[in-house]
Design a protein around this motif. Structure first.
Motif, PDB file in Angstrom:
ATOM      1  N   TYR A   1       0.809  -1.232   0.000  1.00  0.00           N
ATOM      2  CA  TYR A   1       0.000   0.000   0.000  1.00  0.00           C
ATOM      3  C   TYR A   1       0.834   1.270   0.000  1.00  0.00           C
ATOM      4  CZ  TYR A   1      -0.203   0.890   5.204  1.00  0.00           C
ATOM      5  OH  TYR A   1       0.046   1.180   6.520  1.00  0.00           O
ATOM      6  N   GLU A   2       2.086   1.162   0.415  1.00  0.00           N
ATOM      7  CA  GLU A   2       2.920   2.369   0.358  1.00  0.00           C
ATOM      8  C   GLU A   2       3.153   2.791  -1.097  1.00  0.00           C
ATOM      9  OE1 GLU A   2       6.091   1.077   2.990  1.00  0.00           O
ATOM     10  OE2 GLU A   2       4.478   0.694   4.425  1.00  0.00           O
ATOM     11  N   LEU A   3       3.295   1.807  -1.963  1.00  0.00           N
ATOM     12  CA  LEU A   3       3.517   2.133  -3.374  1.00  0.00           C
ATOM     13  C   LEU A   3       2.231   2.596  -4.059  1.00  0.00           C
ATOM     14  CD1 LEU A   3       6.110  -0.505  -4.599  1.00  0.00           C
ATOM     15  CD2 LEU A   3       6.449   1.669  -3.451  1.00  0.00           C
ATOM     16  N   THR A   4       1.106   2.016  -3.695  1.00  0.00           N
ATOM     17  CA  THR A   4      -0.144   2.488  -4.323  1.00  0.00           C
ATOM     18  C   THR A   4      -0.494   3.888  -3.822  1.00  0.00           C
ATOM     19  OG1 THR A   4      -1.327   1.173  -2.669  1.00  0.00           O
ATOM     20  CG2 THR A   4      -1.114   0.218  -4.870  1.00  0.00           C
ATOM     21  N   MET A   5      -0.194   4.179  -2.566  1.00  0.00           N
ATOM     22  CA  MET A   5      -0.385   5.566  -2.077  1.00  0.00           C
ATOM     23  C   MET A   5       0.514   6.521  -2.856  1.00  0.00           C
ATOM     24  SD  MET A   5      -0.883   5.569   2.051  1.00  0.00           S
ATOM     25  CE  MET A   5       0.246   4.302   2.579  1.00  0.00           C
ATOM     26  N   LEU A   6       1.736   6.069  -3.085  1.00  0.00           N
ATOM     27  CA  LEU A   6       2.665   6.899  -3.859  1.00  0.00           C
ATOM     28  C   LEU A   6       2.100   7.188  -5.249  1.00  0.00           C
ATOM     29  CD1 LEU A   6       5.465   8.171  -4.402  1.00  0.00           C
ATOM     30  CD2 LEU A   6       6.216   5.899  -5.141  1.00  0.00           C
ATOM     31  N   GLN A   7       1.615   6.143  -5.899  1.00  0.00           N
ATOM     32  CA  GLN A   7       1.061   6.317  -7.253  1.00  0.00           C
ATOM     33  C   GLN A   7      -0.082   7.335  -7.239  1.00  0.00           C
ATOM     34  OE1 GLN A   7       0.002   2.753  -9.615  1.00  0.00           O
ATOM     35  NE2 GLN A   7      -1.929   3.790 -10.117  1.00  0.00           N
ATOM     36  N   ALA A   8      -0.989   7.166  -6.304  1.00  0.00           N
ATOM     37  CA  ALA A   8      -2.145   8.076  -6.244  1.00  0.00           C
ATOM     38  C   ALA A   8      -1.707   9.495  -5.891  1.00  0.00           C
ATOM     39  CB  ALA A   8      -3.162   7.551  -5.233  1.00  0.00           C
ATOM     40  N   ALA A   9      -0.697   9.620  -5.045  1.00  0.00           N
ATOM     41  CA  ALA A   9      -0.216  10.948  -4.651  1.00  0.00           C
ATOM     42  C   ALA A   9       0.527  11.627  -5.796  1.00  0.00           C
ATOM     43  CB  ALA A   9       0.688  10.833  -3.419  1.00  0.00           C
ATOM     44  N   LEU A  10       1.285  10.846  -6.557  1.00  0.00           N
ATOM     45  CA  LEU A  10       1.987  11.421  -7.715  1.00  0.00           C
ATOM     46  C   LEU A  10       0.972  11.928  -8.729  1.00  0.00           C
ATOM     47  CD1 LEU A  10       4.844   8.786  -8.249  1.00  0.00           C
ATOM     48  CD2 LEU A  10       5.149  11.197  -7.553  1.00  0.00           C
ATOM     49  N   LYS A  11      -0.070  11.149  -8.969  1.00  0.00           N
ATOM     50  CA  LYS A  11      -1.064  11.545  -9.956  1.00  0.00           C
ATOM     51  C   LYS A  11      -1.914  12.704  -9.436  1.00  0.00           C
ATOM     52  CE  LYS A  11      -4.434   9.928 -13.223  1.00  0.00           C
ATOM     53  NZ  LYS A  11      -5.382   8.896 -13.629  1.00  0.00           N
TER      54      LYS A  11
ATOM     55  N   GLN B   1       9.008   4.933 -12.815  1.00  0.00           N
ATOM     56  CA  GLN B   1      10.061   5.890 -13.197  1.00  0.00           C
ATOM     57  C   GLN B   1      10.510   6.700 -11.996  1.00  0.00           C
ATOM     58  OE1 GLN B   1      11.777   5.942 -15.973  1.00  0.00           O
ATOM     59  NE2 GLN B   1      10.547   4.153 -16.492  1.00  0.00           N
ATOM     60  N   TRP B   2       9.546   7.152 -11.219  1.00  0.00           N
ATOM     61  CA  TRP B   2       9.862   7.938 -10.019  1.00  0.00           C
ATOM     62  C   TRP B   2      10.699   7.101  -9.043  1.00  0.00           C
ATOM     63  CZ3 TRP B   2       9.308   8.010  -4.765  1.00  0.00           C
ATOM     64  CH2 TRP B   2       9.404   9.257  -4.126  1.00  0.00           C
ATOM     65  N   LEU B   3      10.323   5.852  -8.867  1.00  0.00           N
ATOM     66  CA  LEU B   3      11.027   4.982  -7.915  1.00  0.00           C
ATOM     67  C   LEU B   3      12.475   4.730  -8.341  1.00  0.00           C
ATOM     68  CD1 LEU B   3       8.255   2.325  -7.150  1.00  0.00           C
ATOM     69  CD2 LEU B   3       9.135   4.076  -5.584  1.00  0.00           C
ATOM     70  N   THR B   4      12.690   4.676  -9.643  1.00  0.00           N
ATOM     71  CA  THR B   4      14.032   4.374 -10.136  1.00  0.00           C
ATOM     72  C   THR B   4      15.078   5.335  -9.588  1.00  0.00           C
ATOM     73  OG1 THR B   4      13.070   3.467 -12.134  1.00  0.00           O
ATOM     74  CG2 THR B   4      15.384   4.111 -12.252  1.00  0.00           C
TER      75      THR B   4
ATOM     76  N   VAL C   1      10.537  11.750  10.847  1.00  0.00           N
ATOM     77  CA  VAL C   1      11.016  11.697   9.467  1.00  0.00           C
ATOM     78  C   VAL C   1      10.365  12.840   8.701  1.00  0.00           C
ATOM     79  CG1 VAL C   1      11.164  10.271   7.389  1.00  0.00           C
ATOM     80  CG2 VAL C   1      11.249   9.194   9.656  1.00  0.00           C
ATOM     81  N   GLU C   2      11.186  13.682   8.086  1.00  0.00           N
ATOM     82  CA  GLU C   2      10.669  14.881   7.413  1.00  0.00           C
ATOM     83  C   GLU C   2      11.149  14.931   5.969  1.00  0.00           C
ATOM     84  OE1 GLU C   2      10.712  18.445   9.923  1.00  0.00           O
ATOM     85  OE2 GLU C   2      11.934  17.334  11.362  1.00  0.00           O
ATOM     86  N   GLY C   3      10.231  15.257   5.088  1.00  0.00           N
ATOM     87  CA  GLY C   3      10.557  15.347   3.660  1.00  0.00           C
ATOM     88  C   GLY C   3       9.252  15.437   2.887  1.00  0.00           C
ATOM     89  N   SER C   4       9.302  15.119   1.600  1.00  0.00           N
ATOM     90  CA  SER C   4       8.044  15.114   0.847  1.00  0.00           C
ATOM     91  C   SER C   4       7.212  13.916   1.299  1.00  0.00           C
ATOM     92  CB  SER C   4       8.332  15.008  -0.650  1.00  0.00           C
ATOM     93  OG  SER C   4       8.803  13.706  -0.955  1.00  0.00           O
ATOM     94  N   PHE C   5       5.906  14.011   1.109  1.00  0.00           N
ATOM     95  CA  PHE C   5       5.039  12.878   1.443  1.00  0.00           C
ATOM     96  C   PHE C   5       5.534  11.618   0.736  1.00  0.00           C
ATOM     97  CE2 PHE C   5       1.327  10.185   0.465  1.00  0.00           C
ATOM     98  CZ  PHE C   5       0.907   9.911   1.747  1.00  0.00           C
ATOM     99  N   ALA C   6       5.838  11.754  -0.531  1.00  0.00           N
ATOM    100  CA  ALA C   6       6.254  10.586  -1.313  1.00  0.00           C
ATOM    101  C   ALA C   6       7.531   9.955  -0.762  1.00  0.00           C
ATOM    102  CB  ALA C   6       6.463  10.991  -2.771  1.00  0.00           C
ATOM    103  N   GLN C   7       8.478  10.806  -0.392  1.00  0.00           N
ATOM    104  CA  GLN C   7       9.745  10.320   0.152  1.00  0.00           C
ATOM    105  C   GLN C   7       9.547   9.560   1.460  1.00  0.00           C
ATOM    106  OE1 GLN C   7      13.398  11.449   0.071  1.00  0.00           O
ATOM    107  NE2 GLN C   7      13.164  11.518  -2.156  1.00  0.00           N
TER     108      GLN C   7
END
Lengths: 442, 442
Positions: free
Chosen positions: B22-32, B93-96, B122-128
């Motif tokens: 789910y961390e990766l699917t959250m990332l996908q939805a957040a990127l989009k 691509q983002w993960l790479t 832990v501080e940074g972008s949501f995606a990070q």
């Protein structure tokens, strides 16, 4: 071996250091004293089941085979042992060429076991076998503990799918093994990507509370998720107000909404309310997934609730109260030499302080009644009685150092389901009890 | 990274798959959806201590730093995610190019903690940040649970050394981390060669019952061991008859005998008898090591017995009843964009079903009395009160993605001893109790 072969995403150059110091000092003393070559039989068994449990589940055997095959003392390891003076030069030389070339028999993975069951039998020279104690026990004790908990949860869940999601509650690599053991025990999917990578277990997941909270509103979050993951996604509905979130979920995803997940609160009550609300909103096919602090008892208590799937974390990966299976690895017989004709002499610890065991190289068979239901675990050291000859439990896993019994995880999973189904009905009662069949020694 | 750097004997090409789907699917939805870049603050904390425990012990921080630094999506991992359709192409691509480039603050490893303590921030972008949840929690939950048990055992043992010997009772790599955590908590040595290799923890061990049993007599076994390992070795004396074995041990090794080990029976009674017998035989300097099913209570009960060292296995590596620390990783604040000037908005789950938390980026300080003894864990989200400014607990661990706080394990171990010593005396009572100091929010 590379990552894809041996436990991903981890490359294990060697399993030889998953060993207790004393195994090497015993080896040194045995090499010098002359007992190293004595033909020996070690057995893995447990003196009792965890308190209240009615059966155990053998899991990890496949991992043991990988570990034995990969048990090599390479230059780095030898260098460390030399530098730390763990053992002397002749012992280091001996270790350099170590390859297990004996035989291993065992209960097939997924089979059930009982107190005294000879779950694994390792045969070879004393020196060859004594080194494998720790790595074999680590794997079997961990994996079997998880599989036993998983099996109880799977019984309680009946036909409903179970999602393993405990990675965050245990060591990062124990988590991968736990996913594997949970699958053997009857789980359906896992959240752990490493387990998907390494073992091909289907992975699932959609979103956490953080995803809702990073947005300005729950509506924004749901819209972003549905836009990206589709209407069939699972929306998490307990960040703010569950009823409002369910309403929003159907508004955003439409009646094709895949599922909602509830991760807190009185799951029985909330599941009923959410089901009613979803049906009223026309989302009659939207499923309800619950994931909050579940164990086998909580799962059983939700049997009559409108729940479509369970996600289990902490209680699964910690063995639901019994995080280790307390198996031991004991020398049970040895000859006076390496000569295959020298007779095996049964041996066992005998002091009055407990921890005694039964010597001798054992066979095991499960006696069944006319309907095929297990009646007794029969263990012996002599000839196998004719009426049990086709009910023997030990199979050959390693022959002369060569692994001869690798099998796909789905085969193991099906074997476990069949073995559990052939136990007396009281095996799957969740209440505390004794082993569901007696162990008989003949 | 190679084996020597990262958890031996295991080479971890990447820690990126120690991640929930789910961390990766959250990332996908957040990127989009556009929320991926929002500046975010996640915190690790625990809502309560394990029942009855009076303090927690932060352990695993050093391993977290390794894991974050090594969190990379290489070609194999990307290939797996693509094949399994875990996320879409833009996300792959983002993960790479993923490298954590934010900041991490945390309690220094070895420090004690209480309910609500912001153990890691832990501080940074949501995606990070969102991707690191599982691997961080796996490490801290496991290692802290073991260190907490170790710390209680170390208190109970006083000045007597503690040997960690639980590898066989837990996953083979969890065992290596457990040795490390036990050392942080106050253990002295380990049986686990992998822990010696990876972390430089001193390893010890001599022989098991199998060594005695493979010989024709206990005398032969003792002679072989002493011949090879020297008179200073530790002989295991409970295979047959303890009194006879002690007599034989001194006969074979002489009064210079190093130690005897007792691994079964009523340790209190047996230790007294063995001490008396050793003294009568002139082996007044031979030590007594006990190793049977010990936990902190059993250790405490042996305080007045003539015991020189304790070996602890199962109860240590399973956290003595609490195998996980139940820490969580929660989004506590986020801005509307990546702009460092955009204000952080506190966020928190609010539904009535429980699992609520306190929003906002937090500081923590330990208030002490005039003798330096801890009085309260003070946690706040605003300015730090002047009187607490030099008692702050969070230190910078990672700055702009660069690890800035590596330290030797001995420093961590000493820090823990000092932190425990500065708690009120009742902290180390073994009886069940509440957290030994209150958590105050300001």
């Amino acid at each position: 071996m590379n990552a894809a072969d041996l436990g991903l995403p981890v490359d294990v150059p060697s399993t030889a250091l998953f060993t207790d110091h004393y195994e090497l000092t015993m080896l040194q003393a045995a090499l010098k004293g002359g007992s190293a070559d004595r033909r020996s039989v070690f057995e893995v068994f447990t003196r009792r089941l965890p308190e209240g449990r009615r059966y155990g589940v053998v899991a990890g055997t496949g991992r043991v085979l990988d570990a034995v095959e990969n048990f090599r003392f390479d230059a780095d390891v030898i260098g460390f042992l030399r530098e730390q003076r763990v053992v002397d030069e002749p012992t280091l030389q001996w270790l350099t060429s170590y390859r297990f070339d004996g035989d291993i028999w065992g209960y097939p993975e997924g089979e059930v076991y009982f107190p005294g069951s000879p779950i694994l039998r390792v045969e070879g020279s004393f020196a060859q076998c004594v080194l494998l104690e720790t790595v074999i026990l680590s794997i079997l004790n961990h994996d079997s503990a998880i599989a036993a908990a998983a099996s109880r949860m799977a019984s309680a869940a009946g036909e409903r799918p179970l999602i393993e999601m405990g990675a965050r509650r245990t060591h990062e690599l124990a988590a991968v093994a736990a996913s594997r053991a949970a699958y053997v025990g009857g789980f359906t999917t896992t959240s752990d990507l490493a387990a998907g990578f390494r073992y091909g277990i289907p992975t699932v997941g959609t979103s956490a509370h953080a995803f809702t909270l990073v947005h300005d509103s729950e509506r924004d979050a749901f819209r972003a998720q549905v836009d990206s993951l589709g209407r069939g996604t699972t929306l998490l509905v307990d960040t703010y107000d569950v009823a409002e979130a369910v309403r929003l979920a159907v508004e955003v995803a439409g009646p094709e909404l895949g599922a909602v997940r509830i991760d807190s609160g009185d799951l029985l009550l909330v599941a009923h309310r959410v089901r009613q609300q979803l049906d009223e909103l026309g989302a009659t096919k939207a499923r309800i997934i619950v994931t909050s602090d579940l164990d086998e008892y909580a799962i059983a208590s939700l049997a009559a609730a409108p729940v479509d799937a369970y996600g289990v974390g902490t209680q699964l990966v910690t063995g639901s109260g019994h995080p280790t299976a307390s198996m031991v690895y004991k020398l049970v017989a040895r000859a006076e030499s390496a000569d295959p004709k020298a007779p095996l002499v049964p041996v066992a610890k005998k002091s009055s302080g407990g921890k005694t065991s039964i010597g001798g190289r054992k066979w095991a068979a499960r006696r069944v009644d006319e309907y095929g239901t297990a009646e007794a675990e029969v263990i012996g050291t002599g000839a196998v009685p004719a009426e049990l000859s086709d009910r023997q439990l030990l199979v050959r896993l390693v022959e002369g150092g060569r692994v001869v019994a690798r099998e796909p995880l789905d085969v193991v999973r099906e074997r476990h389901a069949a073995a559990r189904a052939n136990l007396p009905l009281s095996a799957t009662q969740l209440s505390r009890g004794e082993a569901v069949i007696p162990t008989e020694y003949v």
